[in-house]
Design a protein around this motif. Structure first.
Motif, PDB file in Angstrom:
ATOM      1  N   GLN A  52       1.127  -1.165  -2.285  1.00 59.80           N
ATOM      2  CA  GLN A  52       2.440  -1.768  -2.476  1.00 59.80           C
ATOM      3  C   GLN A  52       2.893  -1.511  -3.915  1.00 59.80           C
ATOM      4  OE1 GLN A  52      -0.224  -4.193  -1.744  1.00 59.80           O
ATOM      5  NE2 GLN A  52      -0.150  -3.425   0.361  1.00 59.80           N
TER       6      GLN A  52
ATOM      7  N   ASP B 197       6.101  -2.676  -6.891  1.00 59.99           N
ATOM      8  CA  ASP B 197       7.172  -3.605  -7.249  1.00 59.99           C
ATOM      9  C   ASP B 197       8.319  -2.801  -7.849  1.00 59.99           C
ATOM     10  OD1 ASP B 197       8.832  -5.574  -8.183  1.00 59.99           O
ATOM     11  OD2 ASP B 197       7.240  -6.764  -9.103  1.00 59.99           O
ATOM     12  N   ASN B 198       9.437  -2.738  -7.129  1.00 61.78           N
ATOM     13  CA  ASN B 198      10.590  -1.974  -7.619  1.00 61.78           C
ATOM     14  C   ASN B 198      11.546  -2.809  -8.470  1.00 61.78           C
ATOM     15  OD1 ASN B 198      11.905  -3.567  -5.771  1.00 61.78           O
ATOM     16  ND2 ASN B 198      12.765  -1.873  -4.567  1.00 61.78           N
TER      17      ASN B 198
ATOM     18  N   ARG C 184      11.809  -6.318  -5.083  1.00 61.02           N
ATOM     19  CA  ARG C 184      10.873  -6.833  -4.088  1.00 61.02           C
ATOM     20  C   ARG C 184       9.689  -5.880  -3.965  1.00 61.02           C
ATOM     21  NH1 ARG C 184      11.811  -4.677   1.231  1.00 61.02           N
ATOM     22  NH2 ARG C 184      13.492  -3.133   1.255  1.00 61.02           N
TER      23      ARG C 184
ATOM     24  N   LYS D 277       7.339  -3.441  -1.998  1.00 61.56           N
ATOM     25  CA  LYS D 277       7.475  -2.541  -0.863  1.00 61.56           C
ATOM     26  C   LYS D 277       6.169  -1.782  -0.642  1.00 61.56           C
ATOM     27  CE  LYS D 277      11.351  -0.454  -0.205  1.00 61.56           C
ATOM     28  NZ  LYS D 277      12.530   0.452  -0.349  1.00 61.56           N
ATOM     29  N   SER D 278       5.944  -1.341   0.561  1.00 67.99           N
ATOM     30  CA  SER D 278       4.728  -0.613   0.918  1.00 67.99           C
ATOM     31  C   SER D 278       4.921   0.888   0.732  1.00 67.99           C
ATOM     32  CB  SER D 278       4.341  -0.893   2.374  1.00 67.99           C
ATOM     33  OG  SER D 278       4.055  -2.258   2.562  1.00 67.99           O
TER      34      SER D 278
ATOM     35  N   LYS E 185       7.153   6.452  -6.667  1.00 67.82           N
ATOM     36  CA  LYS E 185       7.672   5.128  -6.313  1.00 67.82           C
ATOM     37  C   LYS E 185       7.913   4.248  -7.538  1.00 67.82           C
ATOM     38  CE  LYS E 185       7.709   5.809  -1.865  1.00 67.82           C
ATOM     39  NZ  LYS E 185       9.007   5.908  -1.134  1.00 67.82           N
TER      40      LYS E 185
END
Length: 508
Positions: free
Chosen positions: A98, A100-101, A104, A106-107, A232
């Motif tokens: 996961q 953290d953007n 929230r 996200k996977s 990401k």
């Protein structure tokens, strides 16, 4: 666990006392062939550590050294120094990532074939563990500890390009574990190299056992997966790789978290080094060490093959035969310095026996003025030209030249043999700034060496037959006797790193 029975068997096989054999004269082909015939026979089953083949092998070596007149030197009047090993075989794994953007969590989906895991225990797991990218992981333990302790480390497999003396992968990984990383995942950029590593990862991995030797979770990850993970969190994998080459690169805490679990088959057992000693007339002047690995692969041929035993005649029954015969010629009381002989286990698994000895030696290794490793010596028909693995790494090159000239030998000046410097037991001593070499005519003929490495090496065909060439091995064995006489005596070699007090000559 089977090792209590194994140790009991070794006790039963302690060699009986025998008178020293007279071994005057040069070493001959028949001398070496006789030992190779026994050590590389099917009865020794490929000399795999932790098997009955080990029992027979270490007993044979100790018996021959006792017959030659050596003293046991593993401590407590024993020939055998225990080495705790563990085999870990990856069975299955699961993982989820996961990130953290900023808004929230996200996977991130990583393909199953891009990450393989192995646990320190049969069932291992890490939950919600943060990732830290260490680059090449070449910082000190003290520098890494604040940022990596209790976290999951990503580090490159390869050494930093173009930097001589850069720490090897094994050393860097050990430092990461010592800094407290809960997990270490190695990044492999090349797809073909990752595919080879993945195949090996599913087979048993042998390593030293003990506290602090392993992270809770270890694994390998492909470049495609790393690129996806870093993207990401707005990082470019190629840019990060370039930045990691900088001297000022610092570990980078990522906003990525992982849940990892692995099922691993774990087998702990005890193997053994064999250690013997020839007492010198002036132990305070230092010591010389001859070593070679006794282990091989056991059964490694295809399951449907008629012959599955990898006998290891060249690798390394030939080196052990050289050590046995060299020892016989040096027990004449003419050495000032103590001369030690060490037959190591688990070299094939990463120089493990030599590493275990260096970590817990039975004598003070700072007394050593020179170390000579015998490995894979039976490849050349004669030994006029000598390859020196370790040439240029110490200040003993002129001394080696002097011994070679006195015995009508010539040293190869190309240094091509140094390509193998980290793949043999002497390297463990070089890492500790102790002059150490592997000296053999077998590595001076590149064409013949390549033919062996591409053919019989680590194969069931490496056995005693008419293709085994012992001319060079004989010359090399007699040269090792000459090395023992030169470096064993203070008149011929006034050691640059010799101890300066009798206090350093503490016994076994």
């Amino acid at each position: 666990m089977r090792f209590p029975l194994f140790i009991a068997t070794l006790m039963f096989l302690q060699p009986s006392v025998a008178h020293a054999e007279s071994a005057a004269g040069e070493i001959l082909e028949d001398d070496l062939r006789g030992h190779i015939e026994i050590l590389a026979s099917d009865g020794f089953a490929g000399r795999k550590p932790g098997t009955i083949g080990e029992n027979k092998t270490v007993h044979y070596i100790a018996t021959e050294w006792r017959k030659a007149g050596l003293q046991p030197a593993a401590g407590a009047d024993s020939w055998y120094a225990p080495v705790a090993l563990v085999d870990r075989t990856s069975l299955s794994e699961s993982f989820a990532f996961q990130y953290d953007n900023g808004k929230r969590v996200k996977s991130v989906r990583i393909d199953d074939d891009q990450l393989l895991l192995r646990g320190a225990k049969p069932i291992s797991s890490l939950s919600n563990i943060p990732l830290v990218h260490l680059g090449y992981g070449n910082q000190t333990v003290e520098e890494m500890e604040p940022v990596i302790s209790g976290k999951l480390a990503l580090m490159f497999l390869s050494s930093r390009p173009g930097v001589n003396g850069f720490p090897g992968y094994r050393e860097r990984k050990a430092n990461v574990i010592a800094a407290g990383a809960s997990g270490v995942i190695t990044v492999i950029k090349s797809e073909s190299r990752f595919a080879r590593a993945a195949r090996r990862f599913r087979t048993a991995n042998t390593s030293l056992d003990g506290e602090g030797k392993h992270a809770d979770m270890e694994g390998i990850i492909g470049w495609k997966a790393v690129t996806k993970l870093l993207r990401k969190v707005d990082l470019d994998a190629e840019d990060l790789r370039d930045e990691a080459k900088s001297e000022i690169f610092q570990p980078l805490l990522l906003d990525i978290y992982a849940d990892l679990s692995a099922e691993t088959q774990v087998r702990s057992y005890v193997s053994h080094n064999v250690i013997g000693k020839i007492a010198g007339r002036d132990p305070a002047s230092g010591a010389v060490l001859f070593l070679g690995h006794w282990d091989h692969l056991g059964e490694c041929g295809p399951k449907n093959a008629d012959d599955r035993i990898c006998n290891g005649a060249v690798d390394n029954a030939s080196g052990i035969s050289l050590l046995i015969e060299t020892a016989k010629r040096l027990t004449d009381g003419k050495s000032d310095r103590d001369i030690y002989f060490l037959a190591t286990t688990a070299e094939e698994s990463g120089l493990l026996g030599a590493r275990a000895f260096a970590e817990n030696p039975s004598f003070q290794i700072d007394r050593l003025v020179a170390v000579f490793n015998a490995d894979t010596v039976a490849l050349a028909p004669n030994g006029k030209l000598i390859a020196v693995v370790g040439r240029g790494e110490t200040d003993l090159d002129e001394d080696l030249e002097k011994v070679a000239a006195a015995h009508d030998r010539k040293i190869d000046k190309t240094d091509k043999a140094n390509a193998f410097i980290k793949r043999q037991d002497a390297y463990v001593f070089l890492e500790r700034n102790i002059p150490a070499f592997m000296i053999t005519s077998a590595f001076s003929d590149q064409k013949r060496l390549d033919s062996y490495l591409e053919g019989r090496y680590h194969d069931a065909s490496d056995e005693l037959d008419d293709q085994l060439l012992l001319g060079g091995a004989v010359d090399d064995a007699n040269f090792h006797v000459a090395l023992g006489r030169y470096f064993g005596n203070v008149e011929t070699y006034k050691a640059k790193n010799a101890p300066n007090s009798a206090a350093n000559s503490a016994g076994d």
